[in-house]
Write an enzyme that holds these catalytic residues in place. Structure first.
Site, PDB file in Angstrom:
ATOM      1  CB  SER A 146      91.800  48.610  63.082  1.00 54.44           C
ATOM      2  OG  SER A 146      90.459  49.269  63.072  1.00 54.44           O
ATOM      3  CG  HIS A 152      88.501  45.341  60.738  1.00 55.60           C
ATOM      4  ND1 HIS A 152      88.719  44.713  61.783  1.00 55.60           N
ATOM      5  CD2 HIS A 152      88.818  46.623  61.373  1.00 55.60           C
ATOM      6  CE1 HIS A 152      89.299  45.150  62.960  1.00 55.60           C
ATOM      7  NE2 HIS A 152      89.404  46.720  62.176  1.00 55.60           N
TER       8      HIS A 152
END
Length: 545
Positions: free
Chosen positions: A452, A504
């Site tokens: 991610s 992230h």
């Protein structure tokens, strides 16, 4: 007269829904649950052809197989419905998976307890004189609390590694009597566990104090616990609990490798072992079937696809094969779309090896992830820098993998036709490494895995390109909606403790920087060719969320 005609049309449409979607789905669901349960009973319980991890058999496979079955069977039928928002079809499919998978999971637990036989033993010395069963009653037993084995485990759990799960696995040797402690081998072990969860965001000294308090409280409870009060014992099949308790038994000086049997005590009557599993299974299925019926009432049939030849084509064998062919065609490497599917394949391949090694697919333990190359600050600072890269190719569970594969497919479909395969692969590595660095800079001792961070980096590139209108106007607005959804959900979930938000944010910022650096190249590509993104995304446009 008009009202009567409208009512007849409404009834005819309802009957069509029942015929084409509702009743076939219910029949297929019952067939899957009963068929899976029968195969489980025949292969693993009745004839014991082989042994599989209980977590996989009772939880993992029902989820995976029900999803595959419904994608093949129900997805074409849902195309007969006219949804106002096309992504609603996905949520209908997701609900249907739960309707099938949950009763199947409960059925496997019921099957395990209902078919388990109870063997009466005068003492533990008779254990290997009888055929192996699941449950045992001992007329005479002595549980030795002085020669125990203890396995301590601290796992980072929860969304975004927000909690520390502290567990003590205690294995106590079982003897026929107290006098046998010095003259007989330990043929089986009595399992006991203590568990406590604390926040992973506490200061290191606070964590240490909480851990010491947990050990003190566990010792106090163990001292007060009377293991002789059990009614019967359950033999543990291969599972994560069985392996942890076996590791505890191995730490006892009395352990012998040829006798690895682990028992868990049961304190209720044997007749109550099934609990209310069967009732819950029926209640869930009936209630789910009623909700499914109401959901179908809310959606109209698509008149254009109700022609006999169209319906037949969608629902027959050829239609199913066509659905599968379309899916595999979308993820097949082809000119302009090579690096993205290869990256997807690598992530899937690594997960398959990990699942095979651990015999788990739903959730992999933090210690196991560390063995495979998870990102972890103490180990990276100790010289294992390669974890910054390997962590971007491993995942903590099946759902984690599936979500990242979807995100990678989406962003790669737009970027790769412009960047090219080598630049996309390089961007994945660069943003993934920078995301991993951001994670270890923020977290002192958090196990971090997943693609991610790199995907957020690729999304960052796409954000800049969409802002500068690199793509044609007819797809740029759809792209902006998807980007806003992906980025917002990812960051908000991180703030709520859902993901490694440091990775992230680090990945997104690095992607934004790469997006600016690559603008000139992207504008040059726009001047030499029409930029539309990878063709499968265009075909899937109605399904984007």
């Amino acid at each position: 007269m008009i009202d009567v005609l409208k009512e007849e049309i409404r009834v005819a449409v309802l009957l069509k829904k029942l015929q084409l979607i509702y009743f076939p789905f219910l029949f297929m669901s019952l067939l899957f649950i009963s068929g899976y349960s029968l195969i489980h009973w025949l292969l693993l319980i009745k004839f014991e052809f082989f042994s599989l991890d209980e977590d996989l058999v009772n939880l993992g496979l029902p989820l995976i197989l029900s999803w595959i079955l419904l994608v093949i069977f129900l997805r074409p039928r849902l195309k007969l419905l006219k949804f106002v928002k096309d992504n609603s079809r996905f949520f209908y499919l997701l609900f249907a998976v739960q309707l099938v998978a949950v009763p199947c999971i409960i059925a496997q637990e019921y099957l395990k307890t209902a078919t388990g036989q109870l063997t009466q033993l005068a003492s533990i010395q008779e254990l290997y004189l009888h055929k192996k069963t699941q449950y045992y009653q001992l007329q005479q037993a002595y549980i030795d609390k002085a020669q125990i084995g203890v396995q301590r485990k601290i796992e980072v759990t929860g969304k975004g590694n927000s909690h520390l799960n502290m567990t003590l696995y205690i294995a106590m040797p079982i003897f026929a009597s107290g006098a046998d402690r010095r003259r007989t081998s330990v043929l089986a072990w009595y399992g006991k566990t203590y568990q406590q969860e604390i926040s992973n965001r506490l200061e290191p000294d606070e964590k240490e104090q909480a851990y010491k308090a947990f050990l003190t409280q566990s010792q106090r409870e163990l001292d007060q616990f009377d293991p002789q009060t059990f009614v019967y014992l359950e033999r543990l099949a291969p599972s994560s609990l069985q392996r942890d308790l076996l590791s505890a038994a191995e730490k006892s000086p009395l352990y012998q490798a040829e006798y690895p049997t682990i028992f868990m005590p049961k304190f209720e009557p044997f007749e109550a072992r099934n609990g209310h599993k069967l009732a819950w299974m029926l209640i869930w299925f009936v209630a789910g079937a009623l909700v499914w019926f109401v959901l179908l009432l809310r959606v109209k049939l698509d008149e254009e696809v109700l022609k006999a030849e169209t319906v037949t084509k969608r629902l027959n064998h050829a239609g199913t094969i066509a659905e599968l062919n379309d899916f595999f065609e979308m993820i097949r490497p082809k000119p302009g779309f090579i690096a993205t599917p290869i990256l997807m394949y690598l992530n899937v391949l690594v997960f398959i090896f990990m699942a095979w090694s651990s015999q788990h697919v739903i959730s992999l333990q933090g210690s196991f992830l560390l063995e495979w190359g998870a990102n972890f600050r103490p180990k990276v600072l100790a010289g294992e820098w390669w974890r910054l890269i390997t962590s971007t190719f491993i995942h903590g569970g099946l759902a984690h993998l599936a979500l990242n594969l979807y995100g990678l497919f989406f962003v790669g479909s737009f970027l790769e036709p412009v960047l090219g395969k080598w630049r996309l692969f390089l961007a994945y590595l660069i943003t993934g490494i920078l995301a991993s660095i951001a994670s270890i800079c923020w977290y002192d001792a958090t196990v971090s895995v997943g693609a991610s961070g790199a995907i957020m980096g690729l999304l960052g590139i796409l954000v800049i390109w969409a802002w500068k209108k690199i793509f044609p106007e007819d797809i740029n607005w759809i792209l902006n909606i998807n980007l806003a959804f992906f980025v917002t959900i990812s960051l908000v979930a991180g703030l709520l403790g859902g993901v490694d938000n440091a990775a992230h944010v680090g990945g997104l910022l690095s992607g934004l920087g790469l997006g600016y650096l690559s603008l000139r190249y992207a504008l040059g590509a726009q001047g030499t060719r029409k930029i539309e993104g990878h063709s499968p995304v265009k075909k899937r446009k109605p399904r984007r969320k």
